[in-house]
Design a protein around this motif. Sequence first.
Motif, PDB file in Angstrom:
ATOM      1  N   SER A 171      68.126 -20.987  33.981  1.00 44.78           N
ATOM      2  CA  SER A 171      69.438 -20.348  34.078  1.00 44.78           C
ATOM      3  C   SER A 171      69.594 -19.650  35.424  1.00 44.78           C
ATOM      4  O   SER A 171      68.672 -19.037  35.920  1.00 44.78           O
ATOM      5  CB  SER A 171      69.568 -19.347  32.936  1.00 44.78           C
ATOM      6  N   LEU A 173      72.038 -17.423  35.878  1.00 41.01           N
ATOM      7  CA  LEU A 173      72.955 -16.322  35.600  1.00 41.01           C
ATOM      8  C   LEU A 173      72.345 -15.002  36.087  1.00 41.01           C
ATOM      9  O   LEU A 173      71.190 -14.961  36.461  1.00 41.01           O
ATOM     10  CB  LEU A 173      73.215 -16.268  34.095  1.00 41.01           C
ATOM     11  N   SER A 198      67.961 -14.047  31.206  1.00 38.39           N
ATOM     12  CA  SER A 198      68.591 -14.883  32.230  1.00 38.39           C
ATOM     13  C   SER A 198      68.310 -14.285  33.596  1.00 38.39           C
ATOM     14  O   SER A 198      67.957 -13.116  33.721  1.00 38.39           O
ATOM     15  CB  SER A 198      70.098 -15.008  32.008  1.00 38.39           C
ATOM     16  N   ASP A 361      82.182 -20.097  24.431  1.00 38.07           N
ATOM     17  CA  ASP A 361      81.153 -21.079  24.783  1.00 38.07           C
ATOM     18  C   ASP A 361      81.194 -21.449  26.264  1.00 38.07           C
ATOM     19  O   ASP A 361      80.374 -22.219  26.735  1.00 38.07           O
ATOM     20  CB  ASP A 361      81.322 -22.353  23.940  1.00 38.07           C
ATOM     21  N   GLY A 362      82.162 -20.895  26.977  1.00 39.75           N
ATOM     22  CA  GLY A 362      82.280 -21.207  28.400  1.00 39.75           C
ATOM     23  C   GLY A 362      81.307 -20.400  29.238  1.00 39.75           C
ATOM     24  O   GLY A 362      80.449 -19.683  28.715  1.00 39.75           O
ATOM     25  N   ASP A 363      81.447 -20.510  30.548  1.00 39.17           N
ATOM     26  CA  ASP A 363      80.570 -19.726  31.414  1.00 39.17           C
ATOM     27  C   ASP A 363      81.150 -18.313  31.573  1.00 39.17           C
ATOM     28  O   ASP A 363      82.268 -18.042  31.129  1.00 39.17           O
ATOM     29  CB  ASP A 363      80.362 -20.445  32.755  1.00 39.17           C
ATOM     30  N   PRO A 364      80.390 -17.405  32.194  1.00 33.70           N
ATOM     31  CA  PRO A 364      80.876 -16.024  32.314  1.00 33.70           C
ATOM     32  C   PRO A 364      82.225 -15.914  33.025  1.00 33.70           C
ATOM     33  O   PRO A 364      83.024 -15.029  32.696  1.00 33.70           O
ATOM     34  CB  PRO A 364      79.764 -15.341  33.119  1.00 33.70           C
ATOM     35  N   ASP A 365      82.510 -16.817  33.976  1.00 32.53           N
ATOM     36  CA  ASP A 365      83.805 -16.762  34.668  1.00 32.53           C
ATOM     37  C   ASP A 365      84.950 -16.982  33.680  1.00 32.53           C
ATOM     38  O   ASP A 365      85.966 -16.280  33.704  1.00 32.53           O
ATOM     39  CB  ASP A 365      83.895 -17.836  35.768  1.00 32.53           C
ATOM     40  N   GLN A 366      84.770 -17.973  32.805  1.00 37.30           N
ATOM     41  CA  GLN A 366      85.815 -18.258  31.829  1.00 37.30           C
ATOM     42  C   GLN A 366      85.970 -17.102  30.838  1.00 37.30           C
ATOM     43  O   GLN A 366      87.074 -16.787  30.400  1.00 37.30           O
ATOM     44  CB  GLN A 366      85.495 -19.562  31.089  1.00 37.30           C
ATOM     45  N   ARG A 367      84.834 -16.476  30.519  1.00 40.51           N
ATOM     46  CA  ARG A 367      84.899 -15.330  29.613  1.00 40.51           C
ATOM     47  C   ARG A 367      85.660 -14.175  30.257  1.00 40.51           C
ATOM     48  O   ARG A 367      86.427 -13.475  29.597  1.00 40.51           O
ATOM     49  CB  ARG A 367      83.488 -14.876  29.247  1.00 40.51           C
ATOM     50  N   GLY A 390      80.548 -12.401  35.022  1.00 37.94           N
ATOM     51  CA  GLY A 390      81.515 -13.454  35.336  1.00 37.94           C
ATOM     52  C   GLY A 390      82.592 -12.942  36.278  1.00 37.94           C
ATOM     53  O   GLY A 390      82.924 -11.766  36.258  1.00 37.94           O
TER      54      GLY A 390
END
Length: 585
Positions: A171, A173, A198, A361-367, A390
């Motif tokens: 990862s 992250l 991570s 379920d997306g990446d931190p940017d999407q969150r 994100g």
Amino acid sequence: MPIVGTAGHVDHGKSTLVQALTGTDPDRWAEEKERGLTIDLGFAWATIGVHDVGFVDVPGHERFIKNMLAGVGAIDCALFVVAADSGWMPQTEEHAAVLDLLGVDRGVIAVTRIDLTDGDTTELAILEIEEQTAGTSLEGWPIIPVSSPTGAGLTELMRAIEVVLDTRNPSDLPFRMWVDRSFTIAGAGQVVTGTITSGSVAVSDELEIQPSGDRVRVRGIQHHGRDVSSSVGGSRTAINISGASIALERGDLMAAPGTALATTRVLIELQPARTVGAIPDRGAFHLHVGTASRPAQLRRLGTSSAFIAQLVDPVAATVGDRIIVRDSGRRAVVGGGRILDPIPVQRPRSSEVDRLLEAIDGDPDQRADALIDVHGMVPTRTAVAAAGGGHPVDAVAAGSFSVSPAELSSIGEMAATETAAFHARNPVRPGIPKPELASRLGVPPPVLDAAIAASSELAEETGSVMVRGFTNEISIADEARIDAAIAAIGASFDVPRFGTLDIDTELAHVMLRRGDVVRVADDLVFTSSQVDEIRRRVAELPDGFTVSEFKDRFGMSRRQAVPTLEWLDSIGRTRRSGDGRIVRG
Ligand SMILES: Nc1nc2c(ncn2[C@@H]2O[C@H](COP(=O)(O)OP(=O)(O)OP(=O)(O)O)[C@@H](O)[C@H]2O)c(=O)[nH]1
Ligand SMILES: [Mg+2]
């Protein structure tokens, strides 16, 4: 370093198996050895294939489920243990539920103590396991019969663990590690241990601790006793830190600075454990996140699986963190799920819950984008921390805030309505001053700027906001007043006080804005042609000229001459020299 974590009913042979695989007895405490029972997390290490593997051994006894939960959150491979001679038992079920609820879908199942039973009993145990794990995250895990004392099956078990670890995802992250132990070493200071979930950490890195908010410095890192300069995701790690204002403890989160926050209210998505049926609305609960455990009250939102968990003590929380909810009285796991929002409003709407679920379920940017969509406008730092590092992509950055596109256009619409109302009230003024509009709308000035820039209805000129196409109307009577005022001022340099003319404040502003007059001092204005003449003809005066000479040349009184000269100084046309002045440039 990848981590293998045990799970299973009390006395089913977890610790014995870890010892057989690693050569280390994970039961560390005298009381554990005396009672033949694991109470707290135990740790051991072994090399499996190319992997240096850490083992976390958890207690099976129901009384120590809290410690079990602190151990299983960050594992790469579960070692799920069922004794052949007793089969599927209550904590087998509870631990399976925990793994399932935490979404742990990588592991192996060891059927232990096969030397105590015959082949048929072992077969039955395997069938029962297959039945019980069907439909859970444990479904399809390899099931391997073993005996720790005879060594039967141990090679196959090692091989199965190796296969799971070979397919591990690295990862990139931000760094995160939940603290499971903390102690002080004389001379070195505070040391914490945990599993990096991570990212990576290196000596001299700065880390943030939540919930304390402390920033600490990494002084040293160890992997089972060896000093290392850095450590990566999945590793069991001891970190020596300096700079903490309070001692760290189990349940604290260490994270890359700016990628974590603490909260006492979280919006969670919660699924009941299989054995529970439905989550009770009332009762005393504990919320487990990472290695932390906090008393919590639950409030269901409508009939959904979304709940607000209200805590007394803050806990580190980010979107997407796995959680387990335990009934404090019965000490039983009632369900688990994920954190949807660590900074929720009191009553999130179901459309907002859906938006968060969609991004989880997306990446931190999407969150981060989803959080901003739901909240409309959030300090960017808060959104980044709440989303675990994100960075919003779709949101609009405005000063220190991030604003969702929808929120921005609704601010734009409100601004247009306010501005139109202002025009109606103030037809002479070109528009509403921006600070006034920002405070009427209750939005930070940079957000208003962004809303105006994005709006097709609004325009901005010299600090005023106007509806596009609006021209401030000046009545014929007002124009006549302005003309009279200009004539009165322009008659001589001995100008009347601005405030004594027959114009109101609005008209005075119109004159200044249009450049009809130039303000030289508070109550002193000249027409623009007078100003040009003063600037030009001051050069006719000799070097070192005095206030008196100046006043006589222009026919002013002292009331006008002194501030006018100061104004000429301020714009660089003249400068003081001894008792007089000289003209520059
Ligand atoms: N004969 C035999 N005995 C075993 C085996 N595995 C464990 N035992 C025995 O079973 C008892 C319990 O084993 P532990 O390893 O302490 O069980 P545990 O699952 O760690 O128990 P908790 O930590 O309390 O949950 C001990 O007396 C072990 O010696 C096995 O494969 N064969
Ligand atoms: Mg044990």
